[in-house]
Design a protein around this motif. Structure first.
Motif, PDB file in Angstrom:
ATOM      1  N   ILE A 290      -7.415   4.274  -9.058  1.00  0.00           N
ATOM      2  CA  ILE A 290      -7.802   5.245  -8.029  1.00  0.00           C
ATOM      3  C   ILE A 290      -7.932   4.570  -6.680  1.00  0.00           C
ATOM      4  CG2 ILE A 290     -10.297   4.967  -8.507  1.00  0.00           C
ATOM      5  CD1 ILE A 290     -10.285   8.170  -7.898  1.00  0.00           C
ATOM      6  N   ARG A 291      -7.618   5.355  -5.633  1.00  0.00           N
ATOM      7  CA  ARG A 291      -7.822   4.887  -4.260  1.00  0.00           C
ATOM      8  C   ARG A 291      -8.943   5.701  -3.610  1.00  0.00           C
ATOM      9  NH1 ARG A 291      -3.963   4.104   1.108  1.00  0.00           N
ATOM     10  NH2 ARG A 291      -4.310   1.878   1.003  1.00  0.00           N
ATOM     11  N   LEU A 292      -9.833   5.016  -2.933  1.00  0.00           N
ATOM     12  CA  LEU A 292     -10.982   5.649  -2.285  1.00  0.00           C
ATOM     13  C   LEU A 292     -11.109   5.127  -0.867  1.00  0.00           C
ATOM     14  CD1 LEU A 292     -13.565   4.992  -5.171  1.00  0.00           C
ATOM     15  CD2 LEU A 292     -12.474   7.199  -4.671  1.00  0.00           C
TER      16      LEU A 292
ATOM     17  N   GLY B 114      -6.015  -2.318   4.640  1.00  0.00           N
ATOM     18  CA  GLY B 114      -6.451  -1.924   5.977  1.00  0.00           C
ATOM     19  C   GLY B 114      -6.593  -3.126   6.883  1.00  0.00           C
ATOM     20  N   GLY B 115      -5.634  -3.312   7.793  1.00  0.00           N
ATOM     21  CA  GLY B 115      -5.728  -4.409   8.750  1.00  0.00           C
ATOM     22  C   GLY B 115      -5.721  -5.781   8.088  1.00  0.00           C
ATOM     23  N   MET B 116      -5.005  -5.899   6.963  1.00  0.00           N
ATOM     24  CA  MET B 116      -5.012  -7.173   6.228  1.00  0.00           C
ATOM     25  C   MET B 116      -4.126  -8.196   6.935  1.00  0.00           C
ATOM     26  SD  MET B 116      -6.635  -8.272   3.656  1.00  0.00           S
ATOM     27  CE  MET B 116      -7.195  -6.850   2.734  1.00  0.00           C
TER      28      MET B 116
ATOM     29  N   LEU C 200      -4.707   7.623  -8.522  1.00  0.00           N
ATOM     30  CA  LEU C 200      -5.100   8.931  -7.988  1.00  0.00           C
ATOM     31  C   LEU C 200      -5.474   8.758  -6.522  1.00  0.00           C
ATOM     32  CD1 LEU C 200      -5.293   9.424 -11.073  1.00  0.00           C
ATOM     33  CD2 LEU C 200      -7.172  10.993 -10.594  1.00  0.00           C
ATOM     34  N   HIS C 201      -4.987   9.665  -5.685  1.00  0.00           N
ATOM     35  CA  HIS C 201      -5.292   9.575  -4.248  1.00  0.00           C
ATOM     36  C   HIS C 201      -6.649  10.231  -3.993  1.00  0.00           C
ATOM     37  CE1 HIS C 201      -4.958   9.188  -0.069  1.00  0.00           C
ATOM     38  NE2 HIS C 201      -3.714   9.595   0.127  1.00  0.00           N
ATOM     39  N   GLY C 202      -7.673   9.394  -4.007  1.00  0.00           N
ATOM     40  CA  GLY C 202      -9.029   9.897  -3.769  1.00  0.00           C
ATOM     41  C   GLY C 202      -9.508   9.575  -2.366  1.00  0.00           C
TER      42      GLY C 202
ATOM     43  N   LYS D  68      -9.922   1.632   9.515  1.00  0.00           N
ATOM     44  CA  LYS D  68     -10.001   1.189  10.919  1.00  0.00           C
ATOM     45  C   LYS D  68      -8.614   1.030  11.538  1.00  0.00           C
ATOM     46  CE  LYS D  68     -12.392  -1.839  14.019  1.00  0.00           C
ATOM     47  NZ  LYS D  68     -12.233  -3.267  14.237  1.00  0.00           N
ATOM     48  N   SER D  69      -7.666   0.444  10.772  1.00  0.00           N
ATOM     49  CA  SER D  69      -6.329   0.233  11.352  1.00  0.00           C
ATOM     50  C   SER D  69      -5.553   1.543  11.483  1.00  0.00           C
ATOM     51  CB  SER D  69      -5.529  -0.775  10.514  1.00  0.00           C
ATOM     52  OG  SER D  69      -5.224  -0.231   9.246  1.00  0.00           O
ATOM     53  N   ARG D  70      -6.082   2.640  10.924  1.00  0.00           N
ATOM     54  CA  ARG D  70      -5.454   3.956  11.067  1.00  0.00           C
ATOM     55  C   ARG D  70      -6.244   4.818  12.050  1.00  0.00           C
ATOM     56  NH1 ARG D  70      -0.943   3.288  10.572  1.00  0.00           N
ATOM     57  NH2 ARG D  70      -0.481   5.483  10.311  1.00  0.00           N
ATOM     58  N   GLY D  71      -7.042   4.173  12.882  1.00  0.00           N
ATOM     59  CA  GLY D  71      -7.713   4.898  13.963  1.00  0.00           C
ATOM     60  C   GLY D  71      -8.995   5.591  13.561  1.00  0.00           C
TER      61      GLY D  71
ATOM     62  N   ALA E 230       0.843  -1.206   0.000  1.00  0.00           N
ATOM     63  CA  ALA E 230       0.000   0.000   0.000  1.00  0.00           C
ATOM     64  C   ALA E 230       0.875   1.253   0.000  1.00  0.00           C
ATOM     65  CB  ALA E 230      -0.903  -0.012   1.227  1.00  0.00           C
ATOM     66  N   PRO E 231       0.345   2.361  -0.508  1.00  0.00           N
ATOM     67  CA  PRO E 231       1.130   3.604  -0.526  1.00  0.00           C
ATOM     68  C   PRO E 231       1.439   4.084   0.884  1.00  0.00           C
ATOM     69  CG  PRO E 231      -1.176   4.030  -1.081  1.00  0.00           C
ATOM     70  CD  PRO E 231      -1.008   2.552  -1.040  1.00  0.00           C
ATOM     71  N   MET E 232       2.689   4.428   1.127  1.00  0.00           N
ATOM     72  CA  MET E 232       3.066   4.924   2.458  1.00  0.00           C
ATOM     73  C   MET E 232       4.064   6.070   2.373  1.00  0.00           C
ATOM     74  SD  MET E 232       3.177   1.627   4.931  1.00  0.00           S
ATOM     75  CE  MET E 232       3.977   0.592   3.734  1.00  0.00           C
ATOM     76  N   THR E 233       3.641   7.207   2.889  1.00  0.00           N
ATOM     77  CA  THR E 233       4.504   8.376   3.007  1.00  0.00           C
ATOM     78  C   THR E 233       5.612   8.069   3.994  1.00  0.00           C
ATOM     79  OG1 THR E 233       2.720   9.884   2.479  1.00  0.00           O
ATOM     80  CG2 THR E 233       4.489  10.769   3.846  1.00  0.00           C
ATOM     81  N   ARG E 234       6.853   8.327   3.623  1.00  0.00           N
ATOM     82  CA  ARG E 234       7.979   8.062   4.522  1.00  0.00           C
ATOM     83  C   ARG E 234       8.859   9.306   4.716  1.00  0.00           C
ATOM     84  NH1 ARG E 234       9.061   2.907   5.643  1.00  0.00           N
ATOM     85  NH2 ARG E 234       9.746   3.975   7.531  1.00  0.00           N
TER      86      ARG E 234
ATOM     87  N   PHE F  65      -1.150  -4.526   1.804  1.00  0.00           N
ATOM     88  CA  PHE F  65      -0.635  -4.419   3.172  1.00  0.00           C
ATOM     89  C   PHE F  65       0.156  -3.122   3.277  1.00  0.00           C
ATOM     90  CE2 PHE F  65      -1.279  -8.805   4.804  1.00  0.00           C
ATOM     91  CZ  PHE F  65      -1.625  -9.442   3.630  1.00  0.00           C
ATOM     92  N   GLY F  66      -0.081  -2.379   4.342  1.00  0.00           N
ATOM     93  CA  GLY F  66       0.646  -1.134   4.554  1.00  0.00           C
ATOM     94  C   GLY F  66       1.738  -1.320   5.577  1.00  0.00           C
ATOM     95  N   GLU F  67       1.431  -0.957   6.816  1.00  0.00           N
ATOM     96  CA  GLU F  67       2.434  -0.961   7.880  1.00  0.00           C
ATOM     97  C   GLU F  67       3.240  -2.266   7.972  1.00  0.00           C
ATOM     98  OE1 GLU F  67       0.836   0.154  11.718  1.00  0.00           O
ATOM     99  OE2 GLU F  67       2.543   1.481  12.037  1.00  0.00           O
ATOM    100  N   PRO F  68       2.644  -3.447   7.770  1.00  0.00           N
ATOM    101  CA  PRO F  68       3.463  -4.668   7.860  1.00  0.00           C
ATOM    102  C   PRO F  68       4.661  -4.672   6.900  1.00  0.00           C
ATOM    103  CG  PRO F  68       1.138  -5.237   7.901  1.00  0.00           C
ATOM    104  CD  PRO F  68       1.218  -3.773   7.587  1.00  0.00           C
TER     105      PRO F  68
ATOM    106  N   GLU G 212       4.496   5.875  -2.125  1.00  0.00           N
ATOM    107  CA  GLU G 212       3.999   6.936  -1.261  1.00  0.00           C
ATOM    108  C   GLU G 212       3.277   8.007  -2.084  1.00  0.00           C
ATOM    109  OE1 GLU G 212       8.367   7.090  -1.405  1.00  0.00           O
ATOM    110  OE2 GLU G 212       8.029   8.846  -0.136  1.00  0.00           O
ATOM    111  N   GLY G 213       2.386   8.752  -1.424  1.00  0.00           N
ATOM    112  CA  GLY G 213       1.711   9.865  -2.079  1.00  0.00           C
ATOM    113  C   GLY G 213       2.723  10.841  -2.639  1.00  0.00           C
ATOM    114  N   THR G 214       2.496  11.269  -3.887  1.00  0.00           N
ATOM    115  CA  THR G 214       3.466  12.058  -4.641  1.00  0.00           C
ATOM    116  C   THR G 214       2.801  13.329  -5.155  1.00  0.00           C
ATOM    117  OG1 THR G 214       4.513   9.993  -5.285  1.00  0.00           O
ATOM    118  CG2 THR G 214       5.009  11.902  -6.625  1.00  0.00           C
TER     119      THR G 214
ATOM    120  N   THR H  92       2.548   4.770  -9.097  1.00  0.00           N
ATOM    121  CA  THR H  92       2.770   5.842  -8.125  1.00  0.00           C
ATOM    122  C   THR H  92       1.431   6.444  -7.739  1.00  0.00           C
ATOM    123  OG1 THR H  92       4.057   7.828  -7.617  1.00  0.00           O
ATOM    124  CG2 THR H  92       3.114   7.719  -9.810  1.00  0.00           C
ATOM    125  N   GLN H  93       1.393   7.004  -6.525  1.00  0.00           N
ATOM    126  CA  GLN H  93       0.144   7.603  -6.059  1.00  0.00           C
ATOM    127  C   GLN H  93       0.184   9.117  -6.259  1.00  0.00           C
ATOM    128  OE1 GLN H  93      -0.952   7.931  -1.804  1.00  0.00           O
ATOM    129  NE2 GLN H  93      -2.852   6.869  -2.354  1.00  0.00           N
ATOM    130  N   LEU H  94      -0.705   9.625  -7.094  1.00  0.00           N
ATOM    131  CA  LEU H  94      -0.749  11.063  -7.389  1.00  0.00           C
ATOM    132  C   LEU H  94      -1.598  11.763  -6.338  1.00  0.00           C
ATOM    133  CD1 LEU H  94      -1.189  11.117 -11.271  1.00  0.00           C
ATOM    134  CD2 LEU H  94       0.925  11.090  -9.913  1.00  0.00           C
TER     135      LEU H  94
END
Ligand SMILES: Cc1cc2nc3c(=O)[nH]c(=O)nc-3n(C[C@H](O)[C@H](O)[C@H](O)COP(=O)(O)O)c2cc1C
Length: 370
Positions: free
Chosen positions: A231-233, A300-302, A178-180, A273-276, A22-26, A321-324, A54-56, A96-98
């Motif tokens: 696109i991501r929603l 999300g929480g995969m 696209l980051h939607g 949910k996994s991002r609060g 998953a896209p992750m800003t670092r 999967f993001g954080e993992p 990551e978002g670009t 890439t994530q725009l």
């Protein structure tokens, strides 16, 4: 039976498995230019069938965080080429994530210190950007009051998305997402509790609030083709002052129809949910799936079990999967072998250099150290 670890055809791309990063800003690019460290980070994780960066930012006004690699200057395009070459050499596919943050920004993130832009002039409550604090050091800062884009300026931002997409292809990316999601500019148009416009992009009609995202998608498709456009929603998401509204389901099912007609590379849903924040209601997936006929990704929480169940039930095609992926560069191998996952040090998520970025060991390296 379809399995998580077998190849999957996504549009014109044969993915080596159904696992996406998953896209992750670092935030490791103080000059905004992708570099060799980013290339190493992504290539370390290239066992995933699909990597999403990551978002670009698509322009200098699209920025809301310091030290983010963009995609609107020639030096950035050249920098990303190092990343795409390294990932392709390692045998994976990379989108890439725009990103345009809209009002989730601070004057210190904006060229000339001006107000950030949005669909609205209303400030995002309880929201922070990463900018320069009062004493000039980087840190979390309350977002600034935005300025509503004029109708002509909205069209200018759509043109920026299309140009950034063309830049992405020039940099060697296989496509763009696209980051939607997550309360940024596209969602600031979609959500009628935020979008108080009265022009063609108005928030109080279905056609009005979906016009911005569909025109942006169509402009990107016109430049790089639908098979490279995704696109991501985040339906039901609550990040950055996105309030619930009665027409959420109607809005996203309308988009499902619209995206089906366009033949996108994929639609990527994010459960926050996994991002609060708020979870997507479980019965929504089936209804979205029934209306969207293309490749569907969920993040999300995969877990391996959940991914296998959702794929087996036909509800999704690819599990993201993001954080993992942060602390497990060999996540795919760990999942396949049911090896334990290492926890990431959250203090090292954003900013800094190689530490907490490219120095997390693989499972076999961990065993050697132990
Ligand atoms: C450090 C970090 C940075 C993130 N940056 C982005 C981003 O730039 N764009 C985005 O759409 N989501 C971003 N996310 C959300 C992830 O893509 C993912 O959807 C989320 O972490 C949920 O998946 P997970 O439970 O597997 O971590 C980020 C998450 C983390 C942990």
């Amino acid at each position: 039976m379809k399995t998580l670890f077998e190849p999957f055809m996504m549009g014109g791309h044969m993915l080596r498995n159904r696992i996406a990063m998953a896209p992750m800003t670092r935030a490791r690019n103080p000059d905004g230019v992708p570099n060799a460290l980013n290339a190493l980070y992504y290539s370390q994780r290239a066992a995933a069938g699909l990597l999403i960066t990551e978002g670009t930012p698509i322009s200098d006004t699209a920025e809301g965080f310091l030290s983010i690699p963009g995609l609107y200057r020639a030096d950035q395009v050249a920098g990303w080429r190092k990343v795409t070459d390294a990932v392709h050499d390692a045998g994976s596919v990379i989108f890439t994530q725009l990103w345009h943050v809209g009002r989730v920004s601070h004057v210190s993130n904006q060229p000339g210190g001006v107000a950030p832009v949005s669909s609205t002039a209303r400030i995002a409550r309880n929201s922070q950007a990463w900018g320069l604090t009062e004493n000039g050091t980087p840190g979390a800062v309350d977002v600034s009051k935005p300025r509503a884009l004029s109708t002509d300026e909205v069209r200018g931002v759509i043109a920026d998305f299309a140009q950034a997409a063309a830049n992405a292809v020039a940099a060697g990316f296989d496509g763009v997402e696209l980051h939607g999601a997550n309360g940024y500019l596209i969602e600031q148009f979609l959500n009628p509790t935020v979008n108080d416009r009265t022009d063609a992009y108005r928030g109080d009609t279905l056609e009005g609030r979906t016009r911005f995202v569909l025109e942006a998608i169509d402009a990107v498709i016109a430049r790089i083709g639908a098979e490279k456009t995704a696109i991501r929603l985040s339906p039901y998401g609550g990040l950055f002052d996105m309030q619930p509204y009665p027409e959420i389901e109607d809005t996203y099912l309308f988009l499902a129809d619209a995206f089906s007609k366009r033949g996108l590379a994929y639609v990527h849903l994010m459960d926050q949910k996994s991002r609060g924040s708020v979870a997507i209601p479980p019965d929504f997936f089936g209804r979205f799936r029934a209306r969207y006929n293309g490749v569907l990704i969920l993040a999300g929480g995969m877990t391996r079990d959940r991914a296998e169940r959702l794929i087996d039930e036909g509800l999704i095609d690819i599990a993201a999967f993001g954080e993992p992926f942060i602390a497990n560069p060999d996540l795919v191998e760990r999942l396949e072998n049911n090896w334990p996952l290492a926890p990431a040090d959250r203090a090292l998520h954003y900013g800094g250099g190689a530490h907490g970025y490219t120095d997390y060991p693989t499972h076999s390296e961990e065993s050697i150290v132990a």
